[in-house]
Write an enzyme that holds these catalytic residues in place. Structure first.
Site, PDB file in Angstrom:
ATOM      1  N   SER A 158       1.979   3.487  -6.327  1.00  0.00           N
ATOM      2  CA  SER A 158       3.415   3.736  -6.318  1.00  0.00           C
ATOM      3  C   SER A 158       3.693   5.087  -6.979  1.00  0.00           C
ATOM      4  O   SER A 158       3.123   6.094  -6.577  1.00  0.00           O
ATOM      5  CB  SER A 158       4.154   2.575  -7.006  1.00  0.00           C
ATOM      6  OG  SER A 158       5.539   2.633  -6.769  1.00  0.00           O
ATOM      7  N   GLU A 197       1.960   4.794   2.133  1.00  0.00           N
ATOM      8  CA  GLU A 197       2.606   3.482   2.056  1.00  0.00           C
ATOM      9  C   GLU A 197       3.958   3.662   1.406  1.00  0.00           C
ATOM     10  O   GLU A 197       4.226   4.696   0.794  1.00  0.00           O
ATOM     11  CB  GLU A 197       1.736   2.501   1.262  1.00  0.00           C
ATOM     12  CG  GLU A 197       1.511   2.869  -0.203  1.00  0.00           C
ATOM     13  CD  GLU A 197       2.633   2.454  -1.141  1.00  0.00           C
ATOM     14  OE1 GLU A 197       3.367   1.497  -0.811  1.00  0.00           O
ATOM     15  OE2 GLU A 197       2.788   3.096  -2.190  1.00  0.00           O
ATOM     16  N   HIS A 254       2.693  -1.976  -1.295  1.00  0.00           N
ATOM     17  CA  HIS A 254       3.498  -2.852  -2.147  1.00  0.00           C
ATOM     18  C   HIS A 254       3.521  -4.307  -1.692  1.00  0.00           C
ATOM     19  O   HIS A 254       4.218  -5.127  -2.285  1.00  0.00           O
ATOM     20  CB  HIS A 254       4.933  -2.325  -2.224  1.00  0.00           C
ATOM     21  CG  HIS A 254       5.096  -1.152  -3.141  1.00  0.00           C
ATOM     22  ND1 HIS A 254       4.665   0.121  -2.819  1.00  0.00           N
ATOM     23  CD2 HIS A 254       5.640  -1.059  -4.384  1.00  0.00           C
ATOM     24  CE1 HIS A 254       4.948   0.943  -3.814  1.00  0.00           C
ATOM     25  NE2 HIS A 254       5.538   0.255  -4.771  1.00  0.00           N
TER      26      HIS A 254
END
Length: 307
Positions: free
Chosen positions: A115, A217, A285
């Site tokens: 992230s 992502e 995620h």
């Protein structure tokens, strides 16, 4: 169809201690406590950063506090890995204050996370330091997912961190989506699309050597924002020199009434720069977020990504 990643939830022993730091968003006390209990269950010896419970707005402390914990994690001689507790926001703030000579002087120890941590992973790669893209440690302290299969995948993803540290896992499944299907070899880079795109034009811009396999992502972003971030990121690097683009999960990214699928949107950009496109990498995620070695040379061939 591509095969599923290993669902092995077995933790491998981790030699030495793992330093736990919070370089980005603040952590809920109950989640932190549950995480530490689970680390003890798995026999992980850890050092908790001094400021991981600090609060500064929505951040896990001031820039100075977060930098202190990160540097200290590399000063201690018995640390095997530095595992970030949470992503969120804030890693880019640390880049101007990082003492790279100090970090490089330490015995090799990978920084682990995903992230917003993608920003640090890219910077570590640029400076020749090891890194792992994988779950943050507080994944251990979250409430179980309602679907048993998804909870099993989450636990397997967390265990994959220990397996990668132990040198056991060496590949992940992927599926070809567009462009040539020839063998591709290059450095594994990337991570969260939005976080990396936001760093374009700064000292934290994505480090993308020629031939790199770019993993992307994201979570919670509508399609137009994803396309904007993709355009920005590709324009900030020499995108035609990429070896491939490999898509992980795009969790809770609402399509709404968009005529084209996300795969088609990414496919248009990949075709324009003549770079092959793959998808279904178990990274992101969602429940599937297997660890992979950031910056390491990998091979895309058939339906496997190997390193």
């Amino acid at each position: 169809m591509t095969s599923r990643p290993s669902s092995d939830q077995t933790w491998q022993p981790i030699d030495g201690r793992v330093a736990l730091i919070a370089p980005a968003s603040a952590i809920a006390t109950d989640v932190l406590e549950a995480t530490l209990r689970q680390l003890e269950v798995h026999g992980v010896d850890y050092h908790l950063g001094r400021h991981v419970e600090a609060r500064y707005r929505y951040l896990a402390g001031t820039v100075e506090q977060r930098l202190e914990d990160l540097h200290n994690a590399f000063d201690m001689p018995d640390i095997t890995a530095v595992w970030c507790l949470r992503g969120g926001y804030g890693c880019g703030q640390l880049l101007p204050g990082l003492d790279w000579g100090r970090l490089q002087a330490a015995s090799p120890r990978p920084l682990i996370g995903f992230s917003d941590i993608s920003v640090l992973l890219s910077a570590f790669h640029r400076h020749g330091l090891p890194a792992i893209h994988g779950p943050v440690a507080t994944g251990l302290g979250l409430s179980p997912l309602s679907a048993p299969r998804e909870q099993q995948e989450r636990l397997a993803s967390l265990a994959s961190v220990s397996r990668l540290l132990a040198g056991i896992d060496h590949e992940l499944p992927v599926q070809h989506l567009g462009g040539h299907k020839q063998r591709v070899e290059g450095a594994l880079i990337g991570g969260n699309l939005t976080a990396l795109a936001c760093m374009a034009g700064t000292l934290g811009g994505l480090h993308a050597p020629a031939g790199s396999i770019l993993v992307l992502e994201d979570v919670g972003e509508p399609y137009y924002r994803l396309e904007r971030s993709l355009w920005q990121l590709l324009e900030s690097i020499d995108a035609r020199q990429l070896g491939a683009i490999c898509l992980g999960s795009f969790t809770d990214c609402p399509r709404k009434e968009v005529a084209h699928s996300l795969e088609r949107i990414f496919g248009e950009y990949a075709a324009a720069i003549e770079v092959p496109l793959y998808h279904h990498l178990p990274s992101g995620h969602g429940a599937q977020n297997r660890a992979w070695p950031y910056g390491k040379t990998a091979v895309l061939e058939g339906n496997r990504l190997r390193w």
